[in-house]
Motif scaffolding. Sequence first.
Motif, mmCIF file in Angstrom:
data_model
loop_
_atom_site.group_PDB
_atom_site.id
_atom_site.type_symbol
_atom_site.label_atom_id
_atom_site.label_comp_id
_atom_site.label_asym_id
_atom_site.label_seq_id
_atom_site.Cartn_x
_atom_site.Cartn_y
_atom_site.Cartn_z
ATOM 1 N N TYR A 214 9.761 18.289 -12.258
ATOM 2 C CA TYR A 214 8.668 18.533 -11.336
ATOM 3 C C TYR A 214 8.187 19.975 -11.454
ATOM 4 N N LYS A 215 6.870 20.146 -11.488
ATOM 5 C CA LYS A 215 6.294 21.496 -11.516
ATOM 6 C C LYS A 215 5.373 21.647 -10.306
ATOM 7 N N LEU A 216 5.608 22.686 -9.533
ATOM 8 C CA LEU A 216 4.807 22.956 -8.356
ATOM 9 C C LEU A 216 3.345 23.134 -8.755
ATOM 10 N N LYS A 217 2.436 22.437 -8.053
ATOM 11 C CA LYS A 217 1.016 22.498 -8.388
ATOM 12 C C LYS A 217 0.389 23.852 -8.082
ATOM 13 N N THR A 218 0.804 24.464 -6.997
ATOM 14 C CA THR A 218 0.190 25.713 -6.562
ATOM 15 C C THR A 218 0.877 26.902 -7.226
ATOM 16 N N GLN A 219 0.224 27.418 -8.233
ATOM 17 C CA GLN A 219 0.732 28.537 -9.013
ATOM 18 C C GLN A 219 -0.222 29.719 -8.888
ATOM 19 N N PRO A 220 0.286 30.953 -9.053
ATOM 20 C CA PRO A 220 -0.608 32.111 -9.021
ATOM 21 C C PRO A 220 -1.582 32.091 -10.197
ATOM 22 N N THR A 221 -2.790 32.586 -9.934
ATOM 23 C CA THR A 221 -3.812 32.648 -10.983
ATOM 24 C C THR A 221 -4.348 34.076 -11.058
ATOM 25 N N ASP A 222 -5.207 34.315 -12.009
ATOM 26 C CA ASP A 222 -5.850 35.617 -12.149
ATOM 27 C C ASP A 222 -7.258 35.624 -11.568
ATOM 28 N N GLU A 223 -7.612 34.588 -10.832
ATOM 29 C CA GLU A 223 -8.944 34.520 -10.227
ATOM 30 C C GLU A 223 -9.096 35.622 -9.176
#
Length: 145
Positions: free
Chosen positions: A2-11
């Motif tokens: 399982y991989k958490l959907k909410t990941q940090p982005t560079d936006e």
Amino acid sequence: MYKLKTQPTDESVVAFIESVENTKKREDAFQLLDIFSETTGMEPKMWGESIIGYGAYHYKYESGHEGDAMLVGFSPRKARFSLYFATGNEKRQELLRDFGKHKTGKACVYVNKLDDIDTDVLKKLIDQSISYLTEVYGEENITRK
């Protein structure tokens, strides 16, 4: 795995808030940005497409599942603001009693507008959440960037 959907982005956090259509919600979002940034001393980062998060912690459950999540954060959703604080601590419940008009979900606290809440209590909730997560997961698993 399982991989958490909410990941940090560079936006861009500012560009995201500027895209909020409702003027009052956009103004409140900028105020929340200031409050969270000043209280945490951390830089905001977009998590997924719509959550502004601060710092991170690494968790690992007895089941073996592990991942990273933000320490605290918020999102200016269409209906109301979602505020993200650590759950599982009685101190959170005590603080929420004096918070003002809000609703709670499993992990979120929902508020319609900033005028409905006590911002001093908000600052205490932010501090409490970070302290609690540091206590539970250990300083070595906390990122304060």
